[in-house]
Design an enzyme around this catalytic site. Sequence first.
Site, PDB file in Angstrom:
ATOM      1  N   ALA A 210      39.745 -27.493 100.004  1.00  0.00           N
ATOM      2  CA  ALA A 210      39.563 -28.501 101.055  1.00  0.00           C
ATOM      3  C   ALA A 210      40.238 -28.024 102.331  1.00  0.00           C
ATOM      4  CB  ALA A 210      40.143 -29.821 100.600  1.00  0.00           C
ATOM      5  N   ASN A 211      40.253 -28.839 103.359  1.00  0.00           N
ATOM      6  CA  ASN A 211      40.981 -28.489 104.588  1.00  0.00           C
ATOM      7  C   ASN A 211      41.708 -29.720 105.112  1.00  0.00           C
ATOM      8  OD1 ASN A 211      39.139 -29.946 106.415  1.00  0.00           O
ATOM      9  ND2 ASN A 211      37.670 -28.396 105.710  1.00  0.00           N
ATOM     10  N   ASP A 212      42.424 -29.552 106.209  1.00  0.00           N
ATOM     11  CA  ASP A 212      43.329 -30.598 106.711  1.00  0.00           C
ATOM     12  C   ASP A 212      42.655 -31.662 107.571  1.00  0.00           C
ATOM     13  OD1 ASP A 212      45.809 -29.966 105.644  1.00  0.00           O
ATOM     14  OD2 ASP A 212      46.073 -28.310 107.049  1.00  0.00           O
ATOM     15  N   SER A 213      41.350 -31.596 107.725  1.00  0.00           N
ATOM     16  CA  SER A 213      40.709 -32.557 108.618  1.00  0.00           C
ATOM     17  C   SER A 213      40.882 -33.988 108.102  1.00  0.00           C
ATOM     18  CB  SER A 213      39.219 -32.232 108.729  1.00  0.00           C
ATOM     19  OG  SER A 213      38.570 -33.266 109.405  1.00  0.00           O
TER      20      SER A 213
END
Length: 400
Positions: A210-213
């Site tokens: 996943a990512n930090d968005s």
Amino acid sequence: MTLENKKIGLVVTGGIAAYKSLGLVRELIKQGASVRVAMTKAATEFVAPLSFETLSKNRVLTDLFSVKESKYVAHIEFADWAELMVIAPATANIIAKMANGIADDFVSTTLLATEAQKILVPAMNEHMLMNPATQRNLKFLEQNNVQIIEPEIGFLAEGYSGKGRFPELNVIMSVIQASFEDSDKPLEGKNVLVTAGGTRERIDPVRFIANDSSGKMGFAIAIEAQKLGANVTLISGISQLPDPIGVTTIRVTTALELSEAINKQFDDQNILIMAAAVSDYRVQNVADQKIKKAESTLTLILEKNPDILKHLGQIKQNQYLVGFAAETQNGLENAQEKLEKKNLDLLVLNDVSNSAIGFNSNDNEVTLLRPNRKNDFIKQTSKKQIAKELLATVISDLAK
Ligand code: CTP
């Protein structure tokens, strides 16, 4: 006079800052507005209704049952009359009532009944303001389209410094003025598709990439576009934010699901704003069962996801395409390349290496790049304000 003939209801509740609202009435009247004032009983302990009556030249409303004329119901008449309701100062008590739909006096009943845009100006003791209950109530109201003007930090009536002061009148006046400018609907009849949040790619049943968005930027754009009259569809990847009211929201998880959802909608759109943080790769062979630890290293083979925006740039008809570039180095150079490579009309560059802005924070600082135009820099401000300025740029480009 910028507020000529605007009908503004001013609701004054019982705080020490109540007297400052007298100045607000004067400013509103100077700008040509018609002002009617309602006060809670507690507010009348701080300032006599007669002062507001004299300045507004209208009777001050305080009591649900004081008007004996049967031809109208006073609070409903007032609620329907106002184009804008300004609650200043707003106590923790009225904020709690508004957030919970409590209607037990003239003011709270009016606020529950009105369909006018509302601007809330909280002013109170810092501890009351920061109390989790007050913060939760403010958050709820903000998510439900009540505009909140942040209290200022400074010397409080209690004799110490803190957050909770009534803002300067010019700040309140400029928010009031902007709220009438927003009532123009320059995106009326336009279909706007916004993507937000991060995508998530499975590794096995219990793990993912996943990512930090957080989705905050894309959600802010969807909300502002809706306020400007657009029919907004929001396709969100992973985000904790609730569906914005009045926006058709579709939730997806992976980049492929996002791509499919966009492809279904794209032909009907006038504007696409791609704020989602799309995973560039997905796991080639997603494990059916939880991967057991065995060797000292583990290799995952990733395969490329489609570049959704690049594809849309190739097939676009008349759609106005907006992309985002999340960069940690050589921002302008990389962004310029993305603008061209993806055939975009506008690219929003943000520097995600600075934690005060970008991913997950409430603020952002961006540069807007457009083909053959000089870049516009928007210095650090709320994502909501960035959304407004970004949409203003899109609207002015479309008007050309
Ligand atoms: N984007 C997309 N599909 C992808 C990757 C990104 O549509 N597979 C979109 C993003 O939503 C964003 C823009 O392309 O609007 C730029 O995303 P960014 O991650 O900054 O750039 P990439 O094109 O992925 O390039 P790189 O990661 O190499 O910087």
